[in-house]
Design a protein around this motif. Structure first.
Motif, mmCIF file in Angstrom:
data_model
loop_
_atom_site.group_PDB
_atom_site.id
_atom_site.type_symbol
_atom_site.label_atom_id
_atom_site.label_comp_id
_atom_site.label_asym_id
_atom_site.label_seq_id
_atom_site.Cartn_x
_atom_site.Cartn_y
_atom_site.Cartn_z
ATOM 1 N N THR A 60 0.888 -1.104 0.036
ATOM 2 C CA THR A 60 0.173 0.030 -0.011
ATOM 3 C C THR A 60 1.024 1.287 -0.056
ATOM 4 O O THR A 60 1.866 1.436 0.719
ATOM 5 N N PRO A 61 0.565 2.173 -1.006
ATOM 6 C CA PRO A 61 1.514 3.184 -1.129
ATOM 7 C C PRO A 61 1.732 4.149 0.475
ATOM 8 O O PRO A 61 0.291 4.214 1.016
ATOM 9 N N GLY A 62 2.634 4.602 0.789
ATOM 10 C CA GLY A 62 2.730 5.703 1.696
ATOM 11 C C GLY A 62 2.380 6.966 1.392
ATOM 12 O O GLY A 62 2.372 7.294 0.140
ATOM 13 N N ALA A 63 2.432 8.010 2.166
ATOM 14 C CA ALA A 63 2.285 9.322 1.944
ATOM 15 C C ALA A 63 3.136 9.908 1.294
ATOM 16 O O ALA A 63 2.650 10.914 0.488
ATOM 17 N N ASP A 64 4.509 9.439 1.368
ATOM 18 C CA ASP A 64 5.460 10.330 0.243
ATOM 19 C C ASP A 64 5.807 9.503 -0.881
ATOM 20 O O ASP A 64 6.842 9.770 -1.467
ATOM 21 N N SER A 65 4.908 8.643 -1.113
ATOM 22 C CA SER A 65 5.402 7.807 -2.471
ATOM 23 C C SER A 65 4.929 8.444 -3.684
ATOM 24 O O SER A 65 4.110 9.299 -3.803
ATOM 25 N N VAL A 66 5.350 8.064 -4.966
ATOM 26 C CA VAL A 66 5.171 8.552 -6.024
ATOM 27 C C VAL A 66 3.770 8.538 -6.353
ATOM 28 O O VAL A 66 2.990 9.472 -6.855
ATOM 29 N N GLU A 106 -15.364 16.728 -18.289
ATOM 30 C CA GLU A 106 -15.842 15.475 -17.913
ATOM 31 C C GLU A 106 -14.887 14.378 -17.544
ATOM 32 O O GLU A 106 -14.817 13.834 -16.747
ATOM 33 N N THR A 107 -13.769 14.648 -18.599
ATOM 34 C CA THR A 107 -12.779 13.663 -18.338
ATOM 35 C C THR A 107 -11.849 13.971 -16.925
ATOM 36 O O THR A 107 -11.541 12.868 -16.408
ATOM 37 N N GLN A 108 -11.552 15.034 -16.703
ATOM 38 C CA GLN A 108 -10.816 15.271 -15.736
ATOM 39 C C GLN A 108 -11.545 15.301 -14.305
ATOM 40 O O GLN A 108 -10.819 14.708 -13.443
ATOM 41 N N ASN A 109 -12.770 15.542 -14.200
ATOM 42 C CA ASN A 109 -13.521 15.085 -13.123
ATOM 43 C C ASN A 109 -13.529 13.554 -12.908
ATOM 44 O O ASN A 109 -13.507 13.275 -11.837
ATOM 45 N N ASN A 110 -13.662 12.942 -13.742
ATOM 46 C CA ASN A 110 -13.782 11.438 -13.689
ATOM 47 C C ASN A 110 -12.253 10.993 -13.292
ATOM 48 O O ASN A 110 -12.229 10.140 -12.048
ATOM 49 N N GLN A 111 -11.231 11.628 -13.613
ATOM 50 C CA GLN A 111 -9.942 11.232 -13.164
ATOM 51 C C GLN A 111 -9.578 11.687 -11.693
ATOM 52 O O GLN A 111 -8.961 10.832 -10.820
ATOM 53 N N VAL A 112 -10.064 12.797 -11.408
ATOM 54 C CA VAL A 112 -9.995 13.238 -9.800
ATOM 55 C C VAL A 112 -10.767 12.232 -9.197
ATOM 56 O O VAL A 112 -10.194 11.856 -8.032
ATOM 57 N N GLY A 113 -11.876 11.665 -9.405
ATOM 58 C CA GLY A 113 -12.634 10.839 -8.814
ATOM 59 C C GLY A 113 -11.832 9.657 -8.371
ATOM 60 O O GLY A 113 -11.852 8.982 -7.270
ATOM 61 N N ARG A 114 -11.253 9.280 -9.544
ATOM 62 C CA ARG A 114 -10.325 7.853 -9.220
ATOM 63 C C ARG A 114 -9.349 8.025 -8.503
ATOM 64 O O ARG A 114 -8.910 7.216 -7.601
ATOM 65 N N MET A 115 -8.330 9.306 -8.718
ATOM 66 C CA MET A 115 -7.343 9.226 -7.859
ATOM 67 C C MET A 115 -7.466 9.605 -6.272
ATOM 68 O O MET A 115 -6.813 9.148 -5.426
ATOM 69 N N ARG A 116 -8.795 10.259 -6.155
ATOM 70 C CA ARG A 116 -9.002 10.673 -4.631
ATOM 71 C C ARG A 116 -9.567 9.335 -3.946
ATOM 72 O O ARG A 116 -9.709 9.270 -3.093
ATOM 73 N N GLY A 117 -10.130 8.540 -5.018
ATOM 74 C CA GLY A 117 -10.769 7.185 -4.851
ATOM 75 C C GLY A 117 -9.521 6.225 -4.123
ATOM 76 O O GLY A 117 -9.649 5.625 -2.808
ATOM 77 N N TRP A 118 -8.298 6.273 -4.991
ATOM 78 C CA TRP A 118 -7.319 5.527 -4.502
ATOM 79 C C TRP A 118 -6.786 5.966 -3.185
ATOM 80 O O TRP A 118 -6.266 5.066 -2.222
ATOM 81 N N PRO A 126 -6.579 13.640 0.896
ATOM 82 C CA PRO A 126 -6.216 14.071 -0.526
ATOM 83 C C PRO A 126 -5.365 15.442 -0.495
ATOM 84 O O PRO A 126 -5.102 15.651 -1.327
ATOM 85 N N THR A 127 -5.069 15.679 0.429
ATOM 86 C CA THR A 127 -4.004 16.937 0.638
ATOM 87 C C THR A 127 -3.213 16.482 1.699
ATOM 88 O O THR A 127 -3.360 15.636 2.484
ATOM 89 N N GLY A 128 -1.700 17.516 1.801
ATOM 90 C CA GLY A 128 -0.986 17.168 2.732
ATOM 91 C C GLY A 128 0.193 16.685 2.050
ATOM 92 O O GLY A 128 0.259 16.233 0.718
ATOM 93 N N GLY A 129 1.495 16.619 2.540
ATOM 94 C CA GLY A 129 2.755 16.123 2.388
ATOM 95 C C GLY A 129 3.392 17.631 1.409
ATOM 96 O O GLY A 129 2.545 18.497 1.236
ATOM 97 N N GLU A 130 4.472 17.291 1.174
ATOM 98 C CA GLU A 130 5.045 18.449 0.275
ATOM 99 C C GLU A 130 4.746 18.296 -1.180
ATOM 100 O O GLU A 130 5.110 17.441 -1.861
ATOM 101 N N ARG A 131 4.335 19.362 -1.641
ATOM 102 C CA ARG A 131 3.739 19.672 -2.914
ATOM 103 C C ARG A 131 4.745 19.356 -3.824
ATOM 104 O O ARG A 131 5.950 19.991 -3.944
ATOM 105 N N MET A 132 4.773 18.510 -4.869
ATOM 106 C CA MET A 132 5.695 17.934 -5.824
ATOM 107 C C MET A 132 6.987 17.408 -5.287
ATOM 108 O O MET A 132 8.029 17.122 -6.177
ATOM 109 N N ALA A 133 7.139 17.151 -4.120
ATOM 110 C CA ALA A 133 8.197 16.716 -3.656
ATOM 111 C C ALA A 133 8.502 15.158 -4.167
ATOM 112 O O ALA A 133 9.457 14.602 -4.170
ATOM 113 N N TRP A 134 7.325 14.559 -4.734
ATOM 114 C CA TRP A 134 7.560 13.072 -5.084
ATOM 115 C C TRP A 134 8.219 13.093 -6.729
ATOM 116 O O TRP A 134 8.791 11.892 -7.144
ATOM 117 N N MET A 135 8.658 14.223 -7.031
ATOM 118 C CA MET A 135 9.162 14.165 -8.637
ATOM 119 C C MET A 135 10.629 14.703 -8.546
ATOM 120 O O MET A 135 11.080 15.510 -7.553
#
Length: 237
Positions: A60-66, A106-118, A126-135
């Motif tokens: 299971t991905p951790g908070a700091d994972s990609v 429509e496309t991006q709303n659907n994708q946001v739902g999937r990512m926040r579901g994960w 859905p928030t927290g962690g250092e912004r863009m630190a995963w890159m």
């Protein structure tokens, strides 16, 4: 039997005596067996989807994972894309712009739902962690992207630019919308590429690759629409 009394069959007598009609117990047993099999099938499918019981499935991905960083930051990035697309649906009268805006929203709303579901499935917010630190820096033009404000993520419009867009109408609106959305898509391209290459979860890699491909196609379309309306793109993010 008393003459003239109504005939009563065996099942009726059993029911009146407090028993169940013949074969009802067997029927219940059969139904329960069918339900049990169905639950096993559903449970097995869910286990496969989540990687439960698979020693080779990624943890299971951790908070700091990609995986988590991409899902959080791309969701926020998409939120602004949806905001601009909805604004175009409200203000533009150009069918081509409205069609494009509808597809993006429509496309991006659907994708946001999937990512926040994960993220919810992984027990992460859905928030927290250092912004863009995963890159890694190599994928951000050599700049340190950690700790940056959400409004400054690659390609995102500033509040001032959005406020100005809301004051425009007609072709002037269409041109500025296309300029901002082209830059927005270009800014998200690096995020999508990095997620597709470095995420551990197959579903995250697949979505990231899909985002990269679809937004590259939309960018090409928007560049053509912008040129036809006498506009030029903004500087790259």
């Amino acid at each position: 039997m008393t003459a003239g009394a109504p005939a009563t069959d065996t099942s009726t007598r059993a029911t009146q005596a407090g028993g169940a009609p013949p074969r009802s117990g067997a029927l219940r047993t059969a139904l329960l067996a069918v339900i049990a099999v169905a639950l096993l099938v559903i449970g097995g499918a869910l286990a496969v989807a989540l990687g439960i019981g698979d020693d080779e499935a990624p943890a299971t991905p951790g908070a700091d994972s990609v995986d988590a960083g991409f899902s959080r930051d791309m969701s926020i990035h998409h939120d602004q894309g949806v905001e601009m697309a909805n604004l175009a649906l409200e203000r533009s009268t150009d069918p081509a712009i409205r069609g494009l805006a509808f597809d993006i929203a429509e496309t991006q709303n659907n994708q946001v739902g999937r990512m926040r579901g994960w993220l919810a499935l992984w027990g992460l917010t859905p928030t927290g962690g250092e912004r863009m630190a995963w890159m890694a820096d190599s994928h951000t033009g050599g700049h340190d992207m950690s700790g940056m404000d959400g409004a400054l993520m690659p390609g995102m419009a500033t509040e001032e630019e959005l406020a100005e867009l809301r004051t425009l109408s007609g072709t002037e609106f269409d041109v500025q919308f296309l300029r901002l959305m082209i830059r927005h898509h270009e800014g998200g391209a690096g995020m999508a590429q990095y997620g597709a290459e470095h995420a551990d979860q197959a579903v995250v890699r697949s979505l990231a690759a899909s985002i990269g491909d679809s937004q590259a196609a939309e960018t090409s379309l928007m560049v053509g629409l912008l040129s036809a309306r006498g506009g030029t793109p903004l500087p790259p993010p």
